[in-house]
Design a protein around this motif. Structure first.
Motif, mmCIF file in Angstrom:
data_model
loop_
_atom_site.group_PDB
_atom_site.id
_atom_site.type_symbol
_atom_site.label_atom_id
_atom_site.label_comp_id
_atom_site.label_asym_id
_atom_site.label_seq_id
_atom_site.Cartn_x
_atom_site.Cartn_y
_atom_site.Cartn_z
ATOM 1 N N VAL A 157 -7.889 -48.497 29.414
ATOM 2 C CA VAL A 157 -8.260 -47.238 30.035
ATOM 3 C C VAL A 157 -8.866 -47.497 31.412
ATOM 4 N N GLN A 158 -8.473 -46.690 32.370
ATOM 5 C CA GLN A 158 -9.062 -46.750 33.707
ATOM 6 C C GLN A 158 -9.946 -45.525 33.909
ATOM 7 N N LEU A 159 -11.119 -45.751 34.497
ATOM 8 C CA LEU A 159 -12.097 -44.696 34.721
ATOM 9 C C LEU A 159 -12.291 -44.517 36.229
ATOM 10 N N VAL A 160 -12.277 -43.259 36.662
ATOM 11 C CA VAL A 160 -12.477 -42.960 38.081
ATOM 12 C C VAL A 160 -13.565 -41.895 38.204
ATOM 13 N N GLU A 161 -14.716 -42.311 38.716
ATOM 14 C CA GLU A 161 -15.836 -41.401 38.914
ATOM 15 C C GLU A 161 -15.816 -40.820 40.326
ATOM 16 N N SER A 162 -16.292 -39.593 40.452
ATOM 17 C CA SER A 162 -16.358 -38.941 41.759
ATOM 18 C C SER A 162 -17.439 -37.878 41.747
ATOM 19 N N GLY A 163 -17.751 -37.359 42.933
ATOM 20 C CA GLY A 163 -18.687 -36.254 43.046
ATOM 21 C C GLY A 163 -20.068 -36.606 43.546
ATOM 22 N N GLY A 164 -20.339 -37.883 43.741
ATOM 23 C CA GLY A 164 -21.644 -38.277 44.233
ATOM 24 C C GLY A 164 -21.830 -37.921 45.697
ATOM 25 N N GLY A 165 -23.036 -38.177 46.184
ATOM 26 C CA GLY A 165 -23.329 -37.891 47.579
ATOM 27 C C GLY A 165 -24.810 -37.928 47.849
ATOM 28 N N LEU A 166 -25.169 -37.469 49.039
ATOM 29 C CA LEU A 166 -26.571 -37.385 49.457
ATOM 30 C C LEU A 166 -27.056 -35.954 49.254
ATOM 31 N N VAL A 167 -28.169 -35.810 48.584
ATOM 32 C CA VAL A 167 -28.702 -34.482 48.296
ATOM 33 C C VAL A 167 -30.213 -34.520 48.428
ATOM 34 N N GLN A 168 -30.793 -33.399 48.821
ATOM 35 C CA GLN A 168 -32.239 -33.328 48.946
ATOM 36 C C GLN A 168 -32.889 -33.147 47.583
ATOM 37 N N PRO A 169 -34.135 -33.561 47.441
ATOM 38 C CA PRO A 169 -34.847 -33.316 46.173
ATOM 39 C C PRO A 169 -34.792 -31.841 45.796
ATOM 40 N N GLY A 170 -34.542 -31.588 44.515
ATOM 41 C CA GLY A 170 -34.380 -30.227 44.028
ATOM 42 C C GLY A 170 -32.952 -29.730 44.056
ATOM 43 N N GLY A 171 -32.070 -30.474 44.687
ATOM 44 C CA GLY A 171 -30.681 -30.074 44.794
ATOM 45 C C GLY A 171 -29.869 -30.384 43.547
ATOM 46 N N SER A 172 -28.568 -30.101 43.634
ATOM 47 C CA SER A 172 -27.669 -30.274 42.493
ATOM 48 C C SER A 172 -26.400 -31.007 42.913
ATOM 49 N N LEU A 173 -25.825 -31.691 41.962
ATOM 50 C CA LEU A 173 -24.520 -32.316 42.120
ATOM 51 C C LEU A 173 -23.785 -32.232 40.798
ATOM 52 N N ARG A 174 -22.449 -32.241 40.879
ATOM 53 C CA ARG A 174 -21.635 -32.302 39.669
ATOM 54 C C ARG A 174 -20.720 -33.512 39.762
ATOM 55 N N LEU A 175 -20.899 -34.436 38.862
ATOM 56 C CA LEU A 175 -20.081 -35.636 38.821
ATOM 57 C C LEU A 175 -18.909 -35.436 37.873
#
Length: 118
Positions: free
Chosen positions: A2-20
């Motif tokens: 199985v190959q896994l490919v992660e995405s969605g990271g980045g730079l965000v300020q404290p209190g912010g949100s991200l979806r990986l």
């Protein structure tokens, strides 16, 4: 394998949100419990969220309430919604199938960098 490919990271300020997102090749995804791990600089990789084949989720105390793991068996993808991010959430995030004792079952993907900073 199985190959896994992660995405969605980045730079965000404290209190912010991200979806990986983590996409897995093949059909093994739906037959395995899945997890999100993270590794901060100078620290060991830790398991922060898990989801079973039936959809039951569990979280490390450090991310409970703030993070939500989910999956799409049609897309062979597992997600991590991260809210109220803190500087201590800064790490490279990886997904993997979970084996005995929380150990990973497959080869690691490249991960996705999450940096929480003002």
């Amino acid at each position: 394998q199985v190959q896994l490919v992660e995405s969605g990271g980045g730079l965000v300020q404290p209190g912010g949100s991200l979806r990986l997102s983590c996409a897995a090749s093949g059909s093994a995804f739906r037959f395995n419990n899945m997890g999100w791990y993270r590794q901060a600089p100078g620290k060991q990789r830790e398991l922060v969220a898990t989801i079973t084949t039936s959809g039951a989720a569990d979280y490390a105390d450090s991310v409970k309430v703030r993070f939500t793991i989910s999956k799409d068996n049609i897309k062979n993808t597992v997600y991590l919604q991260m809210n109220s991010l803190k500087p201590e959430d800064t790490a490279v995030y990886f997904c993997n199938a979970i084996g005995r004792g929380g150990s990973p079952k497959w080869d690691w993907g490249q991960g996705t960098q999450v940096t929480v900073s003002s």
